[in-house]
Scaffold this motif. Structure first.
Motif, PDB file in Angstrom:
ATOM      1  N   LEU A 277       0.828  -1.206   0.000  1.00 53.51           N
ATOM      2  CA  LEU A 277       0.000   0.000   0.000  1.00 53.51           C
ATOM      3  C   LEU A 277       0.862   1.255   0.000  1.00 53.51           C
ATOM      4  CD1 LEU A 277      -2.853   1.055  -0.016  1.00 53.51           C
ATOM      5  CD2 LEU A 277      -2.889   0.894   2.482  1.00 53.51           C
ATOM      6  N   ASP A 278       1.995   1.194   0.655  1.00 57.15           N
ATOM      7  CA  ASP A 278       2.960   2.297   0.616  1.00 57.15           C
ATOM      8  C   ASP A 278       3.280   2.643  -0.838  1.00 57.15           C
ATOM      9  OD1 ASP A 278       5.438   3.762   0.622  1.00 57.15           O
ATOM     10  OD2 ASP A 278       5.963   2.937   2.573  1.00 57.15           O
ATOM     11  N   ARG A 279       3.627   1.622  -1.618  1.00 53.54           N
ATOM     12  CA  ARG A 279       3.937   1.833  -3.037  1.00 53.54           C
ATOM     13  C   ARG A 279       2.742   2.409  -3.806  1.00 53.54           C
ATOM     14  NH1 ARG A 279       7.048  -2.816  -2.053  1.00 53.54           N
ATOM     15  NH2 ARG A 279       9.125  -2.784  -3.020  1.00 53.54           N
ATOM     16  N   ASP A 280       1.574   1.827  -3.574  1.00 58.81           N
ATOM     17  CA  ASP A 280       0.388   2.247  -4.310  1.00 58.81           C
ATOM     18  C   ASP A 280       0.051   3.720  -4.045  1.00 58.81           C
ATOM     19  OD1 ASP A 280       0.147  -0.239  -5.392  1.00 58.81           O
ATOM     20  OD2 ASP A 280      -1.540  -0.879  -4.146  1.00 58.81           O
ATOM     21  N   ILE A 281       0.145   4.122  -2.801  1.00 60.60           N
ATOM     22  CA  ILE A 281      -0.173   5.514  -2.461  1.00 60.60           C
ATOM     23  C   ILE A 281       0.761   6.465  -3.187  1.00 60.60           C
ATOM     24  CG2 ILE A 281      -0.160   7.215  -0.592  1.00 60.60           C
ATOM     25  CD1 ILE A 281      -1.137   4.968   1.273  1.00 60.60           C
ATOM     26  N   MET A 282       2.056   6.180  -3.155  1.00 59.61           N
ATOM     27  CA  MET A 282       3.010   7.089  -3.789  1.00 59.61           C
ATOM     28  C   MET A 282       2.876   7.083  -5.312  1.00 59.61           C
ATOM     29  SD  MET A 282       4.604   8.896  -1.655  1.00 59.61           S
ATOM     30  CE  MET A 282       5.730   9.586  -2.870  1.00 59.61           C
ATOM     31  N   ARG A 283       2.664   5.926  -5.915  1.00 60.89           N
ATOM     32  CA  ARG A 283       2.617   5.856  -7.377  1.00 60.89           C
ATOM     33  C   ARG A 283       1.293   6.360  -7.949  1.00 60.89           C
ATOM     34  NH1 ARG A 283       5.611  -0.074  -7.482  1.00 60.89           N
ATOM     35  NH2 ARG A 283       7.743   0.741  -7.432  1.00 60.89           N
ATOM     36  N   ARG A 284       0.191   6.082  -7.270  1.00 62.35           N
ATOM     37  CA  ARG A 284      -1.116   6.487  -7.805  1.00 62.35           C
ATOM     38  C   ARG A 284      -1.474   7.928  -7.449  1.00 62.35           C
ATOM     39  NH1 ARG A 284      -5.349   1.424  -6.943  1.00 62.35           N
ATOM     40  NH2 ARG A 284      -4.058  -0.198  -7.909  1.00 62.35           N
ATOM     41  N   TYR A 285      -1.140   8.337  -6.229  1.00 58.47           N
ATOM     42  CA  TYR A 285      -1.654   9.620  -5.733  1.00 58.47           C
ATOM     43  C   TYR A 285      -0.571  10.662  -5.454  1.00 58.47           C
ATOM     44  CZ  TYR A 285      -5.384   6.243  -4.809  1.00 58.47           C
ATOM     45  OH  TYR A 285      -6.312   5.239  -4.933  1.00 58.47           O
ATOM     46  N   ALA A 286       0.659  10.234  -5.200  1.00 58.97           N
ATOM     47  CA  ALA A 286       1.775  11.156  -4.926  1.00 58.97           C
ATOM     48  C   ALA A 286       1.353  12.294  -3.995  1.00 58.97           C
ATOM     49  CB  ALA A 286       2.330  11.714  -6.236  1.00 58.97           C
ATOM     50  N   PRO A 287       0.845  11.974  -2.791  1.00 52.27           N
ATOM     51  CA  PRO A 287       0.323  13.029  -1.920  1.00 52.27           C
ATOM     52  C   PRO A 287       1.388  13.765  -1.121  1.00 52.27           C
ATOM     53  CG  PRO A 287       0.069  10.912  -0.853  1.00 52.27           C
ATOM     54  CD  PRO A 287       0.675  10.642  -2.206  1.00 52.27           C
ATOM     55  N   CYS A 288       2.635  13.326  -1.238  1.00 54.94           N
ATOM     56  CA  CYS A 288       3.710  13.949  -0.476  1.00 54.94           C
ATOM     57  C   CYS A 288       5.045  13.545  -1.081  1.00 54.94           C
ATOM     58  CB  CYS A 288       3.652  13.512   0.999  1.00 54.94           C
ATOM     59  SG  CYS A 288       3.977  11.753   1.251  1.00 54.94           S
ATOM     60  N   VAL A 289       6.105  14.119  -0.551  1.00 57.80           N
ATOM     61  CA  VAL A 289       7.472  13.741  -0.915  1.00 57.80           C
ATOM     62  C   VAL A 289       8.153  13.234   0.353  1.00 57.80           C
ATOM     63  CG1 VAL A 289       9.674  14.497  -1.870  1.00 57.80           C
ATOM     64  CG2 VAL A 289       7.545  15.582  -2.643  1.00 57.80           C
ATOM     65  N   PRO A 290       8.458  11.936   0.466  1.00 62.38           N
ATOM     66  CA  PRO A 290       9.249  11.475   1.606  1.00 62.38           C
ATOM     67  C   PRO A 290      10.634  12.125   1.548  1.00 62.38           C
ATOM     68  CG  PRO A 290       8.200   9.624   0.472  1.00 62.38           C
ATOM     69  CD  PRO A 290       8.067  10.815  -0.422  1.00 62.38           C
ATOM     70  N   LEU A 291      11.042  12.759   2.630  1.00 56.13           N
ATOM     71  CA  LEU A 291      12.293  13.508   2.635  1.00 56.13           C
ATOM     72  C   LEU A 291      13.403  12.819   3.415  1.00 56.13           C
ATOM     73  CD1 LEU A 291      10.884  17.120   3.221  1.00 56.13           C
ATOM     74  CD2 LEU A 291      11.879  16.225   1.099  1.00 56.13           C
ATOM     75  N   VAL A 292      13.145  12.492   4.683  1.00 59.09           N
ATOM     76  CA  VAL A 292      14.224  12.013   5.562  1.00 59.09           C
ATOM     77  C   VAL A 292      13.712  10.945   6.517  1.00 59.09           C
ATOM     78  CG1 VAL A 292      15.870  12.661   7.376  1.00 59.09           C
ATOM     79  CG2 VAL A 292      15.431  14.239   5.485  1.00 59.09           C
ATOM     80  N   TYR A 293      14.451   9.811   6.597  1.00 58.85           N
ATOM     81  CA  TYR A 293      14.284   8.878   7.698  1.00 58.85           C
ATOM     82  C   TYR A 293      15.144   9.436   8.834  1.00 58.85           C
ATOM     83  CZ  TYR A 293      13.047   5.614   3.882  1.00 58.85           C
ATOM     84  OH  TYR A 293      12.490   5.016   2.780  1.00 58.85           O
ATOM     85  N   MET A 294      14.526   9.869   9.889  1.00 62.08           N
ATOM     86  CA  MET A 294      15.246  10.613  10.917  1.00 62.08           C
ATOM     87  C   MET A 294      16.086   9.703  11.822  1.00 62.08           C
ATOM     88  SD  MET A 294      12.300  13.392  11.893  1.00 62.08           S
ATOM     89  CE  MET A 294      13.330  14.212  13.111  1.00 62.08           C
ATOM     90  N   LYS A 295      17.274  10.209  12.179  1.00 61.06           N
ATOM     91  CA  LYS A 295      18.189   9.518  13.080  1.00 61.06           C
ATOM     92  C   LYS A 295      18.514  10.409  14.273  1.00 61.06           C
ATOM     93  CE  LYS A 295      20.827   6.332  10.142  1.00 61.06           C
ATOM     94  NZ  LYS A 295      22.186   6.027   9.636  1.00 61.06           N
ATOM     95  N   ASN A 296      19.067   9.784  15.279  1.00 65.54           N
ATOM     96  CA  ASN A 296      19.511  10.529  16.455  1.00 65.54           C
ATOM     97  C   ASN A 296      20.949  10.153  16.780  1.00 65.54           C
ATOM     98  OD1 ASN A 296      19.064  12.240  18.839  1.00 65.54           O
ATOM     99  ND2 ASN A 296      19.359  10.337  19.974  1.00 65.54           N
ATOM    100  N   LEU A 297      21.760  11.149  17.108  1.00 65.78           N
ATOM    101  CA  LEU A 297      23.128  10.943  17.576  1.00 65.78           C
ATOM    102  C   LEU A 297      23.237  11.522  18.976  1.00 65.78           C
ATOM    103  CD1 LEU A 297      26.196  10.342  17.322  1.00 65.78           C
ATOM    104  CD2 LEU A 297      26.417  12.612  16.245  1.00 65.78           C
TER     105      LEU A 297
END
Length: 324
Positions: A277-297
């Protein structure tokens, strides 16, 4: 302010194979800002040798920490459960081709550099975080070096130069991140006006269906590591409105039905469904731009051992911690 935690005398190790009770007590000191915490841990003197920073190393201290080889063994680093997205107001930007063009245009690498670089996260391409069960990495809109593909975006736009209103929180990080993001959209042919909003009211402002903005950065973290706590909150059209988190204002009945059906399945059997469903949402609807998987140091004192960064809790954990 100080909070002292002591052993629970009712805890039974036979019923808990995960945790240990090595420390006699844990003292939580509240008040020092991240720079003070970091500087004290670098100095590693007195009681600070037994300390751990919870807030993480601030961006202006990261280079110094990474350059100091003596600190390598004391770094506590890993993913948070959070992903940062550039949400697209799908009511105002209703053309899917235009939303796909935005995905191709955005300089994700520049955005990440602006907010602190690799220690702050990794460039994202999916809606789900690497900390979520069923995460499957893919990229529906790949670009060279994650720096944007303006020519490809322009082909999707044709002769159009759409106007976009970008809203961002008026913080040092928000201002820094706005520069590469807006510049990359303009290179692709968009006409972008940027507006700084009060960070205190930022999320409530963009949650209004009539917010008047086309793009805005948001971060969302899984409450527990499953797609149930990510995709339904973000894209269930029945939750649009004040207090909701469907910031893209995407409302597709067929999608909502799939979200509800997957949410009713057992966690492990639903994992593959969330990834699809992650793939389907991005390919069919493109409702956002995933930018960063956040990390902590973060840093630990030289006498602290066994502390690790939790991708679920989003902070250092002390299950195996001991002093020596």
């Amino acid at each position: 302010m100080r909070l002292t935690l002591v052993r629970n005398r009712y805890w039974d190790p036979r019923t808990d194979p995960v945790r240990h009770d090595y420390p006699d007590r844990i003292v939580v000191r509240i008040g020092a800002d991240p720079r003070q915490q970091t500087d004290r841990l670098i100095a590693d003197e007195g009681a600070d040798r037994y300390a751990v920073s919870i807030d993480g190393v601030p961006p202006d201290r990261v280079d110094a920490v990474l350059a100091d080889r003596s600190l390598r063994s004391r770094e506590v680093v890993g993913f948070w459960p959070f992903v940062t997205y550039l949400m697209i107001n799908t009511r105002r930007v209703s053309d899917v081709a235009e939303r796909r063009a935005i995905n191709y245009a955005v300089d994700k690498a520049g955005y990440l550099d602006a907010i602190g670089g690799p220690t702050h996260g990794e460039v994202a391409s999916t809606l789900l975080s690497p900390t979520v069960l069923g995460f499957d990495r893919y990229d529906a809109y790949p670009t060279p070096g994650d720096a944007g593909a303006p020519a490809r975006a322009r082909r999707l736009l044709g002769d159009r130069h759409p106007r976009l209103r970008y809203a961002y929180p008026n913080t040092s990080e928000g201002r820094a991140a706005a520069k590469p993001l807006v510049a990359s959209l303009r290179r692709a042919g968009f006409r972008v006006a940027a507006t700084a909003l009060d960070p205190v009211d930022f999320y409530s402002d963009i949650a209004r269906p009539g917010n008047g903005y086309d793009l805005y950065p948001v971060s969302w973290g899984a409450d527990w590591p499953t797609g149930t706590t990510v995709l339904p909150p973000l894209f269930d059209g029945t939750a649009i409105g004040v207090g909701g988190n469907d910031w893209s204002l995407l409302s597709v009945p067929a999608l909502t039905d799939r979200l509800h059906a997957l949410s009713a399945e057992p966690t492990r059997t639903a994992a593959a469904g969330w990834a699809a469903l992650d793939r389907d949402i991005m390919r069919r609807y493109a409702p956002c731009v995933p930018l960063v998987y956040m990390k902590n140091l973060s840093l630990a004192g030289s006498r602290v051992h066994g502390v690790f960064q939790s991708g679920t809790a989003g902070s250092p954990l002390f299950y195996d911690s001991w002093l020596g």
